[in-house]
Design an enzyme around this catalytic site. Structure first.
Site, short mmCIF file in Angstrom:
data_model
loop_
_atom_site.label_atom_id
_atom_site.label_comp_id
_atom_site.label_asym_id
_atom_site.label_seq_id
_atom_site.Cartn_x
_atom_site.Cartn_y
_atom_site.Cartn_z
N LEU A 8 0.85 -1.19 0.00
CA LEU A 8 0.00 0.00 0.00
C LEU A 8 0.89 1.24 0.00
O LEU A 8 1.63 1.49 0.95
CB LEU A 8 -0.92 -0.01 1.22
CG LEU A 8 -1.72 -1.31 1.45
CD1 LEU A 8 -2.67 -1.15 2.63
CD2 LEU A 8 -2.48 -1.71 0.19
N ALA A 10 -0.27 4.51 -1.65
CA ALA A 10 -1.04 5.52 -2.37
C ALA A 10 -1.16 6.85 -1.64
O ALA A 10 -1.57 7.84 -2.22
CB ALA A 10 -2.44 4.98 -2.67
N ARG A 15 2.21 15.15 6.26
CA ARG A 15 3.11 15.61 7.32
C ARG A 15 4.57 15.66 6.89
O ARG A 15 5.39 16.26 7.57
CB ARG A 15 2.95 14.71 8.55
CG ARG A 15 1.70 15.03 9.37
CD ARG A 15 1.64 14.18 10.61
NE ARG A 15 1.15 12.84 10.32
CZ ARG A 15 1.21 11.82 11.18
NH1 ARG A 15 1.77 11.98 12.36
NH2 ARG A 15 0.72 10.64 10.86
N THR A 78 -7.88 1.42 3.44
CA THR A 78 -6.97 0.30 3.15
C THR A 78 -7.67 -0.82 2.41
O THR A 78 -7.08 -1.46 1.53
CB THR A 78 -6.36 -0.23 4.45
OG1 THR A 78 -7.42 -0.53 5.39
CG2 THR A 78 -5.41 0.79 5.08
N GLU A 153 -10.09 -0.44 17.22
CA GLU A 153 -9.40 0.82 17.00
C GLU A 153 -9.42 1.67 18.26
O GLU A 153 -10.30 1.53 19.11
CB GLU A 153 -10.04 1.59 15.84
CG GLU A 153 -9.98 0.87 14.50
CD GLU A 153 -8.56 0.55 14.06
OE1 GLU A 153 -7.65 1.36 14.35
OE2 GLU A 153 -8.36 -0.51 13.43
N ALA A 421 58.55 21.16 -18.83
CA ALA A 421 57.72 21.98 -17.96
C ALA A 421 57.37 23.31 -18.63
O ALA A 421 58.18 23.89 -19.36
CB ALA A 421 58.44 22.24 -16.65
#
Length: 457
Positions: A8, A10, A15, A78, A153, A421
């Site tokens: 996953l 997507a 943040r 999800t 949850e 040189a």
């Protein structure tokens, strides 16, 4: 049974405050989502599909070869994300669901989790972990015998459930047939109007199939990266793991906390790495090398017994027993031979430099082919650019280029030749020749005390 992985990836990652999708921010030189892909592949996944959404094209552009993608146009949870990959889910496959923002996930943890799922005959399993502060996470609820019951949850948990320290990692393993069936029954009738993958667990259980929770993960490896602070924390954790892995294999790292080795770097035994070194992904360092303080080595090959001191090497090769630096700069496509020397403040670009050759200091070698046993004096410049085009210079074996020489490309200096040189060479020098190209010195004795000199002053 063939294992497939759905990752996953997507989400936008608000943040992070970035124009880049969250999952392509790098940890130790590799995009987070590619760390997850690598881990699943090493754990036995035969096929991977990444669910992309925000910044889909940017994510697709950095994915490892052979990785399929599906697009979640709207981020509706999800469960909805996994539904986008439904065509990749077969009845006779096992499906692992991972998160693209968990770059620290361990290969062994994934492998043990899949075996746990298989050995217990579960239709769905969730990977869990015990953490000190579970605030915000879904809790794993078990019955009195320790069997998995459900995920609750945070917002729906009772006070007793909130005290549970075992949390849902967001990583799942499904039997393909059970997952397909559950996805077709998902509903978004909830306050957020989203389709949750956790609901699929309840659907599968309601159909009389077994569900389990494997508490084998640690807090660090399931940590999702949501902002720059967490990104830096993940970098620190992974860097420590990488450095310890090299040390276990026989590499001496003087100060691991201040040594920055990215993923996918190989280092031979008895090599010593000093503080402040930065070694990027794709680099290979041989045995018995010395990588000094302040070195930056990027996608380069350093062969056995080479010594690099406070220098930058990018997409180049350094041969055995060669010394580079201090303060040298090897730009892309530089190939330095064996037992050679690239000294202080020497810059090399898109050039070959033969075995036993030396450029000890203060020279620029660009677009050149330098043979074996050549000496490049101080202040030599390969003048490779006419303002429009680049040209190459060839210097033959065992030649000597004196200090402050300009070699105006394209030009050839033959084997065993000498260039005096201060010369500016714009014509070929045959083998076994001595070339001098400078104005004859004129000395006017007493001129400084003359009236002419005083008038000029």
């Amino acid at each position: 049974m063939k294992l497939k992985t759905i990752i996953l990836a997507a989400g936008k990652g608000t943040r992070m405050k970035s124009e880049l999708p969250k999952v392509i921010h790098k940890v130790c030189g590799k995009e987070m989502v590619n760390h997850v892909i690598t881990a699943s592949s090493k754990a036995g996944s035969a096929e991977t599909v990444v669910v992309v959404g925000h910044g889909a094209e940017k994510v697709q552009n950095v994915l490892m070869d052979g990785i399929a993608t599906v697009t979640q146009e709207q981020q509706l949870g999800t469960g909805h994300a996994v539904l986008m990959a439904k065509k990749y889910i077969d009845d006779n496959n096992r499906v692992l669901v991972l998160c693209g923002d968990t770059p620290l996930i361990n290969v062994k943890t994934i492998s043990d989790f899949v075996h746990f799922h298989e050995d217990n005959g579960y239709a769905v399993s969730v990977l869990s972990a015990h953490i000190e502060n579970p605030l915000g996470y879904g809790r794993i609820v078990r019955d009195s015998s320790g069997e998995f019951l459900k995920i609750v949850e945070q917002k729906d948990a009772s006070e007793e459930e909130k005290r549970i320290s075992e949390i849902n990692s967001g990583i799942y393993c499904f039997e393909g047939k059970a997952l397909k069936s559950a996805l077709s029954s998902l509903s978004n009738e909830n306050a957020q109007g989203e389709y949750y993958l956790t609901d699929a667990i309840e659907i599968i259980r309601s159909q009389g199939m077994k569900a389990g929770a494997c508490d084998s993960a640690c807090e660090q490896e399931i940590m999702g990266v949501n902002d720059r602070v967490q990104l830096a924390k993940a970098e620190m954790i992974m860097r420590k793991k990488i450095n310890e892995g090299h040390m276990v294999c026989g590499v001496t790292i003087i100060d691991p906390a201040n040594t920055y080795i990215e993923s996918d770097v190989e280092i031979g035994s008895d090599t010593i790495i000093y503080p402040g070194a930065i070694i990027s992904s794709g680099s290979f360092i041989g045995k018995n090398c010395i990588i000094g303080s302040g070195c930056r080595i990027e996608e380069s090959l350093i062969e056995d017994r080479a010594s690099i001191q406070n220098s930058t090497i990018i997409k180049s090769k350094v041969g055995e027993e060669t010394t580079v630096g201090p303060y040298a700069y090897l730009r892309p496509n530089s190939i330095i031979g064996k037992n050679a020397k690239i000294g202080d403040f020497v810059e090399v670009k898109n050039s070959t430099f033969g075995d036993g050759s030396k450029a000890s200091h203060l020279s620029y070698i660009g677009d050149a082919d330098v043979g074996e046993g050549v000496n490049i004096g101080c202040g030599v410049v390969f003048v490779n650019y006419d303002g429009k085009n680049k040209f190459r210079t060839n210097v033959g074996d065992n030649s000597f280029i004196g200090c402050n020489v300009n070699l105006i490309s394209p030009v050839n200096v033959g084997d065993n030749s000498y260039v005096a040189a201060g010369s500016t060479i714009d014509k070929d020098v045959p083998a076994e020749s001595f070339a001098i190209a400078r104005e004859r010195q004129t000395v006017k004795e007493g001129y400084v005390s003359s009236e002419k000199w005083k008038l000029k002053r």
